[in-house]
Design a protein around this motif. Structure first.
Motif, mmCIF file in Angstrom:
data_model
loop_
_atom_site.group_PDB
_atom_site.id
_atom_site.type_symbol
_atom_site.label_atom_id
_atom_site.label_comp_id
_atom_site.label_asym_id
_atom_site.label_seq_id
_atom_site.Cartn_x
_atom_site.Cartn_y
_atom_site.Cartn_z
ATOM 1 N N VAL A 50 32.638 18.423 -22.221
ATOM 2 C CA VAL A 50 32.594 19.349 -23.085
ATOM 3 C C VAL A 50 33.469 18.752 -24.424
ATOM 4 O O VAL A 50 33.103 18.920 -25.464
ATOM 5 C CB VAL A 50 34.050 20.377 -22.490
ATOM 6 N N VAL A 51 34.328 17.547 -24.252
ATOM 7 C CA VAL A 51 34.741 16.954 -25.370
ATOM 8 C C VAL A 51 33.604 16.313 -25.934
ATOM 9 O O VAL A 51 33.711 16.271 -27.301
ATOM 10 C CB VAL A 51 35.638 15.927 -24.783
ATOM 11 N N HIS A 52 32.690 15.484 -25.417
ATOM 12 C CA HIS A 52 31.570 14.697 -25.897
ATOM 13 C C HIS A 52 30.505 15.771 -26.450
ATOM 14 O O HIS A 52 29.863 15.710 -27.458
ATOM 15 C CB HIS A 52 30.705 14.065 -24.909
ATOM 16 N N ALA A 53 30.548 17.022 -26.126
ATOM 17 C CA ALA A 53 29.547 18.256 -26.684
ATOM 18 C C ALA A 53 30.259 18.656 -27.961
ATOM 19 O O ALA A 53 29.532 18.777 -28.987
ATOM 20 C CB ALA A 53 29.651 19.317 -25.549
ATOM 21 N N VAL A 54 31.565 18.936 -28.012
ATOM 22 C CA VAL A 54 32.246 19.193 -29.199
ATOM 23 C C VAL A 54 32.110 18.122 -30.467
ATOM 24 O O VAL A 54 31.536 18.129 -31.409
ATOM 25 C CB VAL A 54 33.857 19.299 -29.053
ATOM 26 N N LEU A 55 32.337 16.783 -29.907
ATOM 27 C CA LEU A 55 32.064 15.674 -30.851
ATOM 28 C C LEU A 55 30.442 15.478 -31.312
ATOM 29 O O LEU A 55 30.238 15.330 -32.391
ATOM 30 C CB LEU A 55 32.358 14.167 -30.256
ATOM 31 N N SER A 56 29.628 15.696 -30.391
ATOM 32 C CA SER A 56 28.049 15.986 -30.943
ATOM 33 C C SER A 56 27.906 17.002 -31.812
ATOM 34 O O SER A 56 26.854 16.737 -32.663
ATOM 35 C CB SER A 56 27.420 16.162 -29.554
ATOM 36 N N VAL A 57 28.418 18.057 -31.616
ATOM 37 C CA VAL A 57 28.159 19.189 -32.557
ATOM 38 C C VAL A 57 28.722 18.847 -33.832
ATOM 39 O O VAL A 57 28.167 19.024 -34.958
ATOM 40 C CB VAL A 57 28.927 20.499 -32.057
ATOM 41 N N LEU A 58 29.894 18.212 -34.076
ATOM 42 C CA LEU A 58 30.384 17.779 -35.107
ATOM 43 C C LEU A 58 29.628 17.034 -36.044
ATOM 44 O O LEU A 58 29.378 16.852 -37.258
ATOM 45 C CB LEU A 58 31.766 17.406 -35.062
ATOM 46 N N HIS A 59 29.016 15.912 -34.935
ATOM 47 C CA HIS A 59 28.139 14.817 -35.564
ATOM 48 C C HIS A 59 26.902 15.311 -35.970
ATOM 49 O O HIS A 59 26.339 14.901 -37.110
ATOM 50 C CB HIS A 59 27.862 13.696 -34.449
ATOM 51 N N THR A 60 26.138 16.505 -35.474
ATOM 52 C CA THR A 60 25.125 16.934 -35.786
ATOM 53 C C THR A 60 25.273 17.847 -37.201
ATOM 54 O O THR A 60 24.432 17.869 -37.939
ATOM 55 C CB THR A 60 24.779 18.202 -34.613
ATOM 56 N N VAL A 61 26.277 18.386 -37.303
ATOM 57 C CA VAL A 61 26.573 19.339 -38.449
ATOM 58 C C VAL A 61 26.799 18.458 -39.603
ATOM 59 O O VAL A 61 26.175 18.360 -40.989
ATOM 60 C CB VAL A 61 28.073 19.910 -38.128
ATOM 61 N N MET A 62 27.458 17.153 -39.549
ATOM 62 C CA MET A 62 27.524 16.065 -40.725
ATOM 63 C C MET A 62 26.231 15.607 -41.011
ATOM 64 O O MET A 62 25.897 15.313 -42.019
ATOM 65 C CB MET A 62 28.360 15.090 -40.297
ATOM 66 N N LEU A 63 25.562 15.365 -40.068
ATOM 67 C CA LEU A 63 23.985 14.818 -40.080
ATOM 68 C C LEU A 63 23.211 15.710 -40.987
ATOM 69 O O LEU A 63 22.403 15.519 -41.977
ATOM 70 C CB LEU A 63 23.324 14.526 -38.854
ATOM 71 N N LYS A 64 23.185 17.169 -40.665
ATOM 72 C CA LYS A 64 22.480 18.203 -41.453
ATOM 73 C C LYS A 64 23.029 18.221 -42.958
ATOM 74 O O LYS A 64 22.316 18.383 -44.013
ATOM 75 C CB LYS A 64 22.754 19.512 -40.750
ATOM 76 N N GLU A 65 24.150 17.960 -42.926
ATOM 77 C CA GLU A 65 24.790 17.855 -44.308
ATOM 78 C C GLU A 65 24.505 16.968 -45.013
ATOM 79 O O GLU A 65 24.064 17.074 -46.368
ATOM 80 C CB GLU A 65 26.228 18.066 -44.305
ATOM 81 N N MET A 66 24.260 15.524 -44.636
ATOM 82 C CA MET A 66 23.831 14.541 -45.400
ATOM 83 C C MET A 66 22.250 14.716 -45.737
ATOM 84 O O MET A 66 21.850 13.914 -46.637
ATOM 85 C CB MET A 66 23.883 13.302 -44.542
#
Length: 489
Positions: A50-66
């Motif tokens: 679950v923790v890694h999933a939350v981190l991965s979601v944040l990572h994906t959101v930042m990637l889409k922003e970039m």
């Protein structure tokens, strides 16, 4: 899509590479948390997923922003900065990929030294974590606490270098020299990435002083994230192989304990115990010394011997070339593994005989590579100019030809170290490598393969160690090949 700055392109490249790996870690944690019969979940691993999933979601959101055309890496929104800080904190959950992305995003001007310093810090963290596992054992080595304190002090120093390293350029000359000397001294614990950081800081300081130079292979290597991960794992094993002599008690790896036979993984024995009651984790740690030593030495010997023969053959040609290459053709006609088996079977299983056996079969291929490089370089204009100025053959070879013919040899050696590690483990698995009682990865795998149905972890962990080391050398070799290829640069 337009990325407005070099920093934006650099961030995007790192985020794209790390995003899939972060989701991969999430999937691994989730699969490991499942008990299939009966269907249930292991709560600690499920929480990790679950923790890694939350981190991965944040990572994906930042990637889409970039990826947005309006994104400006130099003018980040406050929420973007908060997300990057959370990604850095992902290191405490074991997610090194979000940590790397977050650190790159937070740094205003990430230079080459900063990138290498991130991997340097990760190596320190992993070494300390592995070292702390000794606290669960009945006793520790006499030098355990002293070495642990030293490792923690080095980690703190490396964190300071990573965070405040760019302020080093504004210090006076004496302070700069002191900082570099301390950084180089920390490499004595096996973390060779400290040398990469020291060299990068020194070279960048020269650039700031106006002494501009051509981009080095070391700098080009930072564009290949897979190569950097391979270099990090190799550095981790080198550091572990060295520091384990002072932090691990070898008795757990070599002494039989019949009251502790075939025990499942515990905190005291993370990888369980084998059929003699020996700690498999300690055996893999000490086995890294054998696997690395045999792999490196069985590559360095043919590198120098084959390189010397190839250089002489390619430079002098004619009769010298025919004599050397025809003799090497005889050796080349014998399969390398068959030759190694014959030598070890004839002279006995030992580490020395194994290194010699693996080295002999590789000499012809290195000689052929060096011969082709020397024949090409010898026809260049600067060599003809040096010859016209009256320089002798020895000077021509050592000063002008060999240094300019070494790049393909270096790349080849990094690619073949992995093959040497596999050959070492294969011969040990067949009982023709190092002595049977020596903790070597092939020996450990051979014992574990006898219990695949009842205790599969005994074979899984040494097998994974071999796979990761070979992949790391292959990734590093591919990165060096790309960095030295003029067509790609």
């Amino acid at each position: 899509m337009m990325i407005k700055s070099y920093r934006g392109r650099q961030m995007l490249r790192y985020f794209q590479f790390n995003n899939g790996l972060s989701w991969g870690m999430t999937a691994v944690f989730f699969l490991l948390s499942i008990n299939f019969s009966p269907l249930s979940f292991k709560l600690p691993l499920l929480i990790g997923a679950v923790v890694h999933a939350v981190l991965s979601v944040l990572h994906t959101v930042m990637l889409k922003e970039m990826k947005r055309a309006s994104f400006d890496a130099d003018q980040q929104q406050p929420l973007f900065k908060v997300f990057s800080l959370l990604l850095i904190l992902g290191l405490f959950a074991g997610n090194i990929f979000t940590f790397l992305s977050g650190a790159i995003a937070r740094k205003k001007n990430p230079d080459v030294g900063f990138i290498y310093s991130l991997y340097m810090v990760l190596v320190d963290v992993f070494i300390i974590i592995v070292t702390l596992l000794n606290l669960f054992k009945p006793f520790v080595s006499n030098t355990f606490l002293l070495t642990l304190y030293l490792l923690i002090a080095v980690l703190l120093f490396h964190i300071v270098v990573a965070v405040f390293g760019q302020k080093w350029y504004h210090l006076n000359k004496k302070a700069q020299v002191t900082g570099l000397v301390l950084l180089v001294l920390t490499a004595l614990l096996g973390n060779v990435l400290a040398l990469f950081v020291a060299v990068s800081m020194y070279k960048t300081n020269q650039d700031l002083a106006g002494d501009r130079r051509q981009t080095s292979v070391r700098e080009k290597l930072t564009r290949n994230q897979a190569a950097l991960l391979g270099l990090m794992f190799i550095t981790f094993l080198i550091s572990l192989a060295w520091t384990s002599n002072f932090t691990f008690s070898e008795s757990f790896a070599v002494q039989n304990n019949y009251a502790n036979i075939l025990q499942p993984p515990t905190m005291a024995s993370p990888f369980g115990t084998d059929n003699y009651g020996r700690d498999v984790f300690s055996r893999i740690v000490f086995g890294s010394q054998i696997s690395l030593a045999v792999g490196l030495l069985s590559t360095l010997l043919p590198f120098f011997i084959g390189g010397t023969l190839g250089a002489v053959s390619g430079f002098y040609g004619n009769r010298t070339d025919n004599v050397i290459m025809r003799l090497l053709d005889v050796l080349y006609a014998i399969p390398g593994m068959l030759l190694a088996i014959t030598i070890v079977a004839s002279f006995g299983a030992s580490t020395t005989n194994l290194i010699i056996a693996l080295s002999l079969g590789s000499i012809p291929s290195y000689a052929r590579t060096m011969r082709a490089n020397v024949m090409q370089v010898a026809n260049y204009e600067y060599v003809e100019a040096a010859r016209a100025l009256g320089q002798d053959n020895r000077t021509l070879i050592l000063k002008h030809i060999v240094p300019n013919a070494m790049a393909p040899m270096i790349v080849r050696s990094t690619l073949t170290i992995g093959t040497a590690v596999i050959s070492t483990s294969s011969l040990s698995y067949l009982g023709l490598g190092v002595e049977a009682h020596v903790p070597e990865w092939g020996n450990i795998l051979r014992i574990g393969s006898q219990y695949l149905e009842t205790n599969p972890y005994l074979a899984i962990y040494p097998g994974l160690a071999i796979i990761l080391l070979v992949l790391s050398f292959n990734f590093l070799g591919d990165g060096l090949r790309d960095a030295t290829d003029p067509k790609l640069n």
